[in-house]
Motif scaffolding. Sequence first.
Motif, PDB file in Angstrom:
ATOM      1  N   SER B 123      28.374 -23.853  19.148  1.00  0.00           N
ATOM      2  CA  SER B 123      29.345 -23.790  17.938  1.00  0.00           C
ATOM      3  C   SER B 123      29.596 -22.236  17.740  1.00  0.00           C
ATOM      4  N   ARG B 124      28.424 -21.488  18.249  1.00  0.00           N
ATOM      5  CA  ARG B 124      28.921 -20.077  17.858  1.00  0.00           C
ATOM      6  C   ARG B 124      29.966 -19.443  18.797  1.00  0.00           C
ATOM      7  N   PHE B 125      29.957 -20.035  19.906  1.00  0.00           N
ATOM      8  CA  PHE B 125      30.711 -19.466  21.059  1.00  0.00           C
ATOM      9  C   PHE B 125      32.126 -20.101  20.693  1.00  0.00           C
ATOM     10  N   SER B 126      32.333 -21.235  20.141  1.00  0.00           N
ATOM     11  CA  SER B 126      33.489 -21.905  19.511  1.00  0.00           C
ATOM     12  C   SER B 126      34.182 -21.100  18.665  1.00  0.00           C
ATOM     13  N   ARG B 127      33.379 -20.499  17.642  1.00  0.00           N
ATOM     14  CA  ARG B 127      33.876 -19.480  16.875  1.00  0.00           C
ATOM     15  C   ARG B 127      34.248 -18.144  17.362  1.00  0.00           C
ATOM     16  N   ILE B 128      33.445 -17.858  18.072  1.00  0.00           N
ATOM     17  CA  ILE B 128      34.014 -16.798  19.174  1.00  0.00           C
ATOM     18  C   ILE B 128      35.524 -16.545  19.522  1.00  0.00           C
ATOM     19  N   LEU B 129      35.668 -18.000  20.282  1.00  0.00           N
ATOM     20  CA  LEU B 129      37.009 -17.969  20.658  1.00  0.00           C
ATOM     21  C   LEU B 129      37.935 -18.116  19.612  1.00  0.00           C
ATOM     22  N   ASP B 130      37.717 -18.636  18.649  1.00  0.00           N
ATOM     23  CA  ASP B 130      38.628 -18.638  17.350  1.00  0.00           C
ATOM     24  C   ASP B 130      38.995 -17.315  16.721  1.00  0.00           C
ATOM     25  N   ARG B 131      37.746 -16.417  16.788  1.00  0.00           N
ATOM     26  CA  ARG B 131      38.077 -15.009  16.310  1.00  0.00           C
ATOM     27  C   ARG B 131      38.944 -14.248  17.357  1.00  0.00           C
ATOM     28  N   ALA B 132      38.645 -14.695  18.595  1.00  0.00           N
ATOM     29  CA  ALA B 132      39.459 -13.842  19.918  1.00  0.00           C
ATOM     30  C   ALA B 132      40.938 -14.195  19.538  1.00  0.00           C
ATOM     31  N   SER B 133      41.254 -15.374  19.283  1.00  0.00           N
ATOM     32  CA  SER B 133      42.425 -15.947  19.204  1.00  0.00           C
ATOM     33  C   SER B 133      43.359 -15.137  18.001  1.00  0.00           C
ATOM     34  N   THR B 134      42.510 -15.239  17.004  1.00  0.00           N
ATOM     35  CA  THR B 134      43.096 -14.838  15.702  1.00  0.00           C
ATOM     36  C   THR B 134      43.480 -13.030  16.076  1.00  0.00           C
ATOM     37  N   SER B 135      42.566 -12.377  16.527  1.00  0.00           N
ATOM     38  CA  SER B 135      42.472 -10.861  17.063  1.00  0.00           C
ATOM     39  C   SER B 135      43.775 -10.515  17.827  1.00  0.00           C
ATOM     40  N   ALA B 136      43.916 -11.577  19.055  1.00  0.00           N
ATOM     41  CA  ALA B 136      44.986 -11.382  19.956  1.00  0.00           C
ATOM     42  C   ALA B 136      46.429 -11.419  19.148  1.00  0.00           C
ATOM     43  N   ARG B 137      46.344 -12.848  18.456  1.00  0.00           N
ATOM     44  CA  ARG B 137      47.378 -13.017  17.956  1.00  0.00           C
ATOM     45  C   ARG B 137      48.119 -11.886  16.857  1.00  0.00           C
ATOM     46  N   THR B 138      47.074 -11.445  16.260  1.00  0.00           N
ATOM     47  CA  THR B 138      47.405 -10.319  15.103  1.00  0.00           C
ATOM     48  C   THR B 138      48.053  -9.019  16.033  1.00  0.00           C
ATOM     49  N   LEU B 139      47.294  -8.769  17.013  1.00  0.00           N
ATOM     50  CA  LEU B 139      47.607  -7.773  17.884  1.00  0.00           C
ATOM     51  C   LEU B 139      48.961  -7.821  18.455  1.00  0.00           C
ATOM     52  N   LEU B 140      49.260  -9.191  19.050  1.00  0.00           N
ATOM     53  CA  LEU B 140      50.690  -9.121  19.596  1.00  0.00           C
ATOM     54  C   LEU B 140      51.626  -9.463  18.583  1.00  0.00           C
ATOM     55  N   GLN B 141      51.404  -9.885  17.383  1.00  0.00           N
ATOM     56  CA  GLN B 141      52.473 -10.097  16.423  1.00  0.00           C
ATOM     57  C   GLN B 141      52.825  -8.686  16.177  1.00  0.00           C
ATOM     58  N   ALA B 142      51.803  -7.724  15.696  1.00  0.00           N
ATOM     59  CA  ALA B 142      52.106  -6.218  15.229  1.00  0.00           C
ATOM     60  C   ALA B 142      53.271  -5.708  16.291  1.00  0.00           C
ATOM     61  N   LEU B 143      52.815  -5.862  17.781  1.00  0.00           N
ATOM     62  CA  LEU B 143      53.706  -5.636  18.734  1.00  0.00           C
ATOM     63  C   LEU B 143      54.984  -5.769  18.830  1.00  0.00           C
ATOM     64  N   ALA B 144      54.975  -7.327  18.385  1.00  0.00           N
ATOM     65  CA  ALA B 144      56.497  -7.844  18.201  1.00  0.00           C
ATOM     66  C   ALA B 144      57.124  -7.123  17.032  1.00  0.00           C
ATOM     67  N   GLN B 145      56.325  -7.130  15.833  1.00  0.00           N
ATOM     68  CA  GLN B 145      56.994  -6.340  14.578  1.00  0.00           C
ATOM     69  C   GLN B 145      57.641  -4.885  15.122  1.00  0.00           C
TER      70      GLN B 145
END
Lengths: 220, 220
Positions: B123-145
């Motif tokens: 379950s801890r690894f699962s949350r790591i994947l979620d955090r990675a997903s959020t971080s990557a999305r944030t980053l890419l959306q900033a680049l799109a912006q």
Amino acid sequence: MRSPRTTPRPTAQRTRERILDASLAMFNALGEPNVSTNHIADETGISPGNLYYHFRSKDDIVEQLFAGYEARIDEALLLPDTRAPDLEDLWLQLHLLFEAISQYRFLHRDLVDILTRNRRIRSRFSRILDRASTSARTLLQALAQAGILHASDEDLHSLVENAIALVTFWIGFDTVRSGHYDGSRSDPGVGIRRVLGLLTPYLDPAARAHFARLTDAYGA
Amino acid sequence: MRSPRTTPRPTAQRTRERILDASLAMFNALGEPNVSTNHIADETGISPGNLYYHFRSKDDIVEQLFAGYEARIDEALLLPDTRAPDLEDLWLQLHLLFEAISQYRFLHRDLVDILTRNRRIRSRFSRILDRASTSARTLLQALAQAGILHASDEDLHSLVENAIALVTFWIGFDTVRSGHYDGSRSDPGVGIRRVLGLLTPYLDPAARAHFARLTDAYGA
DNA sequence: ATTATCTATAGATCTATAGATAATGC
DNA sequence: ATTATCTATAGATCTATAGATAATGC
């Protein structure tokens, strides 16, 4: 050395097959490292001694299963030899690959561990990757030739390697991402879409629409 | 239950650390499933009994190592909070991620097996994947912006998932593709380039040139 | 007195084989 | 006579614990 069985008795032949079937089912469900020869014998309804009459070792069982896997993969990698491959060949190839991998998913679940422990399977798998690479390259180059894919040689190389990586470890990624650790079969549709997603930015708009139609029509 | 050590003696503290160090080194070199507590005690130069004085179980050791891994990953996923993230943040994040994963590569080598056997880590690894997903999305959306990345929401989702899959299983893919099964550390440069390769078709030509300069300058 | 360490061992596996017994085919 | 199967077991692990002994700190 066991003497060659030229005309195998029906009963023994069935037992051998039942051992392989039970092994595959248990490996897929629980992971190969977590299934012992005792478990397999138990599930097959025979004694451990009988299991070792039919197979030299646990590794022997894994290798026999691997042979089936290899045949399926090689078949899936075949491309038409009388005409240039097109988008629909790619689409079919991906479906066949995901189907074959799903059937033998235990191999991909613990791929590194299994290949580390077995040199023979290791080199055979290595050659499978090479054949997959060649097949994918041929296919994409044909698409480029046909003018529906635009990519530099470097892009194409990166594309092929990423696609192979994704296909090879899709089972693993799907398991950890979805959280379903029971070894059950999952819908290959998402995986196929993800691999196609690697390709789409390099495709002609018309070809992209073609893909969308295929996906809608056949549901993956 | 062991009594809490408020002021641990230096010797014992060192032994505990030495056990963890030896475990990490052997897990990375041979694969966690292939390393027993006896091997670890032997390599540390202590008795198996002493090992079990410091750790409840082999799983306990794995969990302690996982805590170090989790901290490293979380640190790597941090984004600047006073300004919008840019291309260089992405570049740095990828380097930090690959570095952290390489240090604890045993986890990724046998990821599915380890997570199947340990619910807490799972379950801890699962949350790591979620955090990675959020971080990557944030980053890419900033680049799109910022107008240097052009992708639909669907493309962006596919991009993020594929990047996470590739990073998560890069160790495994690199191992089977290169044929180096000795657990040695490999150059992360290729892996990073492959992940960036997912991104490039969506980037502005200027941004693509920027990446090329970074790669040339810092050698990855 | 508390903490750290070792020795010895229980108990549970697991893989693989030897040797006896049953079933089948000529 | 050959093939298939079972029982029983050796031998090698492996994890984990009990209990004795050594080292440290007050």
